[in-house]
Write an enzyme that holds these catalytic residues in place. Structure first.
Site, PDB file in Angstrom:
ATOM      1  N   ASN A  51       0.821  -1.202   0.000  1.00 46.50           N
ATOM      2  CA  ASN A  51       0.000   0.000   0.000  1.00 46.50           C
ATOM      3  C   ASN A  51       0.861   1.261   0.000  1.00 46.50           C
ATOM      4  O   ASN A  51       1.138   1.831  -1.040  1.00 46.50           O
ATOM      5  CB  ASN A  51      -0.956  -0.037   1.197  1.00 46.50           C
ATOM      6  N   ASP A  52       1.336   1.651   1.174  1.00 44.79           N
ATOM      7  CA  ASP A  52       2.063   2.916   1.290  1.00 44.79           C
ATOM      8  C   ASP A  52       3.251   3.015   0.334  1.00 44.79           C
ATOM      9  O   ASP A  52       3.548   4.087  -0.178  1.00 44.79           O
ATOM     10  CB  ASP A  52       2.556   3.113   2.723  1.00 44.79           C
ATOM     11  N   VAL A  53       3.911   1.889   0.083  1.00 49.00           N
ATOM     12  CA  VAL A  53       5.126   1.936  -0.739  1.00 49.00           C
ATOM     13  C   VAL A  53       4.831   2.184  -2.210  1.00 49.00           C
ATOM     14  O   VAL A  53       5.738   2.282  -3.021  1.00 49.00           O
ATOM     15  CB  VAL A  53       5.967   0.643  -0.596  1.00 49.00           C
ATOM     16  N   ALA A  69       0.677   3.868   7.348  1.00 48.17           N
ATOM     17  CA  ALA A  69       0.786   5.302   7.534  1.00 48.17           C
ATOM     18  C   ALA A  69      -0.577   5.923   7.816  1.00 48.17           C
ATOM     19  O   ALA A  69      -0.661   7.087   8.204  1.00 48.17           O
ATOM     20  CB  ALA A  69       1.422   5.953   6.311  1.00 48.17           C
TER      21      ALA A  69
END
Lengths: 471, 120
Positions: free
Chosen positions: A397-399, A438
């Site tokens: 997700n965040d990456v 995050a």
């Protein structure tokens, strides 16, 4: 009591053998720079360890053979059992435990050294006492910190940051207290006070707990690497205390390795080590979640995904920890096999913090028989992204969040990402639109070239594989 | 050994460590960590030495636990690293048999459809 007593401690023969031993460690690590030679490198290092252990057993002054046998038998049995049984998804826990026992061993050795100094009577020389104190402190912090990290990774305690009010203040007091106690012991070293030393071990233990408890699950790669570096340093300190060159060099090698990994992980998250340690950020479902408005997403099924993939030339799979949680490695590999059979090029783009420890995702994919040549590092794959037909994001997700690049106000601004939005098409396999660690919305999901496949990673990958086979 | 000799060794080992480890590719970072766990098992030497001069019950217990902890690191670390590296060493699986893939029409259609995908 029998004693082999062949080698005088600190004598030329023992030192020469220790030099052989640490040279083999360095050679072994050097072979670890390539997957084809790494296995041999590990063996070489193991031979180095055998040389070091045998040398020590031959030293004059060795004794208590029964206890040595008991310790060796129990430790070897536990280590062998654990290493055979551990699942690859559990490697971070295992390394955390190994860090812990390593630190614990050093703390115990330091305690024994202090007692030995007291028995000998008289002042303990500072060049022995100071490293002993350091070994005790670092060892105790790593032992307890690693245990907490283990418990978090194993879900024995909540992975979200746990903190108490005034935490920084308490940590600072404990840190200063430990140093003050150490100075007092060093000044009144005739003989050193065992009571104060135990107090140091306890304060360091509390400090280890309090430092790691507030760190969230997403920051675990940094924490594990850092504790790894700590245990290495503690071993080097013990080497100074015991005048043992093998311990100094081996401990320093481990310390260097942990330090490099810590810095790489922190860079991959675009955060300083201090920020990770003291902000309690990782894993916090922060309050910044999205603007609240509903944005349209394109949702597709496994069949459409299969068609997009099967008729592509160049596919990149972006795995995240969600893939490991869903145990989807083998299903994904099967999907890739189907694609490759149709002549599609399939590569894997691995973000440095894709797993729970450095390089974790690579091991999980290697276990599923993905050839390591197909595992591409972030810096290697990003320039290729515009030429990629379909990027499949699985459990990451965040990456992949373009906000890291585009939105300077985003909490993850500046974090290096896998630039999947540069690919012609993106398929995101995810159970819902929920946020990552995050706690922020991922703009990627709402981009026009992104299709969302709402499903469990493993089920979706198997279904896509089956659909491709039918085409 | 004098303190400064030891410091010299320590500082040189830092440089060697950084030089060698920074060349280890990301792919191998997890095995690297478990291997350094194993190398950290060198502390077992310390456990053996303190057991050697242990004089009372408490010291026996402390020393034995330290030896056991070190042995866990050594045996567990090297074995699990070996297991992991074995996975990397595996030869790539032969792909799905060429006969079955050749018979699929997909291989032929693929170029036309790709155009649509990249146009998006």
């Amino acid at each position: 009591m029998i004693s082999l007593a062949v080698l005088p401690p600190g004598g030329d023969a023992a030192t020469a053998l220790y030099i052989v031993s640490f040279s083999l460690f360095i050679l072994g690590l050097k072979q670890g720079t390539h997957p084809t030679t790494a296995k041999r490198g590990n063996m070489i290092a193991a031979v180095g360890m055998a040389v070091a252990v045998v040398t020590t057993l031959l030293l004059d002054g060795m004794g208590n053979w029964g206890l040595i046998a008991i310790g060796l038998a129990i430790g070897s049995a536990v280590g062998a059992y654990a290493s055979i049984r551990v699942k690859m998804t559990e490697m971070p826990q295992m390394v955390a435990l190994y860090n812990g026992v390593g630190g614990g061993a050093v703390a115990l050795i330091a305690w024994s050294e202090i007692r030995h100094g007291i028995h000998l009577g008289g002042a303990m020389p500072l060049q022995e006492l100071i490293p002993t104190l350091l070994a005790g402190i670092i060892g105790s912090v790593s032992f307890w910190g690693s245990n907490i990290a283990f418990a978090k990774l194993q879900d024995l305690i909540p992975t979200r940051p746990l903190g108490v009010p005034g935490q920084q203040f308490i940590n600072a007091i404990l840190g200063i207290g430990v140093i003050v106690l150490a100075v007092i012991i060093a000044i009144n070293n005739d003989p050193p006070s065992q009571g104060l030393f135990i107090l140091i071990l306890i304060a360091a233990a509390i400090l280890g707990n309090l430092v790691v408890l507030p760190i969230g699950g997403a920051d675990m790669p940094v924490v594990i690497s850092m504790l790894n570096a700590f245990t290495g340093l503690s071993a080097a300190a013990a080497g100074f205390a015991l005048d043992n060159v093998a311990l100094i060099v081996a401990g320093t090698l481990v310390g260097s390795s942990g330090t490099i990994l810590t810095m790489e992980m922190a860079t991959a998250m675009n955060r300083s080590v201090g920020n990770i340690l003291f902000s309690g950020f990782g894993g916090a479902p922060a309050a910044v979640a999205g603007s609240g408005e509903q944005r349209p997403v394109t949702s597709i099924g496994a069949q459409d995904a299969a068609i997009k993939l099967a008729y592509a030339d160049n596919v990149v799979i972006v795995p995240g920890y969600g893939l490991a949680v869903a145990q989807a490695q083998h299903a994904v590999k099967e999907m890739a096999n189907q694609l490759e059979a149709r002549g599609v090029t399939v590569n894997y783009a691995i973000h440095p913090v894709a797993g729970r420890m450095p390089g974790h995702m690579n091991v999980l994919l290697a276990e599923a028989d993905v050839p390591y040549e197909n595992l591409k590092e972030m810096d290697e794959i990003n320039p290729e992204m515009p030429r990629v037909d379909v990027a499949v994001v699985i459990g990451a997700n965040d990456v992949t969040n373009p906000a890291a690049k585009n939105d300077p106000n985003s909490p993850i601004a500046g974090m290096p990402i896998i630039e999947v939005s540069e690919a012609n098409e993106v398929i995101v396999i995810k159970r819902s639109l929920s946020t990552g660690f995050a706690g922020i919305d991922n703009d990627l999901f709402y981009e026009p070239n992104t299709s969302m496949l709402f499903a469990d990673a493993k089920a979706a990958a198997s279904e896509i594989a089956a659909e491709i086979e039918q085409l | 050994m004098s303190l400064f000799t030891e410091f010299t060794i320590f500082v040189l080992a830092i440089f060697v460590g950084f030089e060698v480890i920074s060349k280890v590719p990301t792919t191998l970072h997890t095995p690297l960590m478990s291997q350094t766990n194993a190398i950290h098992g060198i502390v077992m030497l310390g456990g053996l030495i303190v057991l050697g001069y242990a004089g009372d019950g408490l010291e026996y217990v402390i020393g034995t636990i330290a030896v056991a902890f070190g042995a866990i690191n050594i045996v567990g670390g090297f074995l699990v690293t070996d297991r992991m590296l074995g996975m990397f060493a595996k030869k790539p699986k032969p792909q799905v048999s060429p006969a079955s893939s050749a018979s699929r029409p997909g291989a032929v259609d693929k170029d036309e459809d790709k155009g649509e995908g990249s146009g998006k």
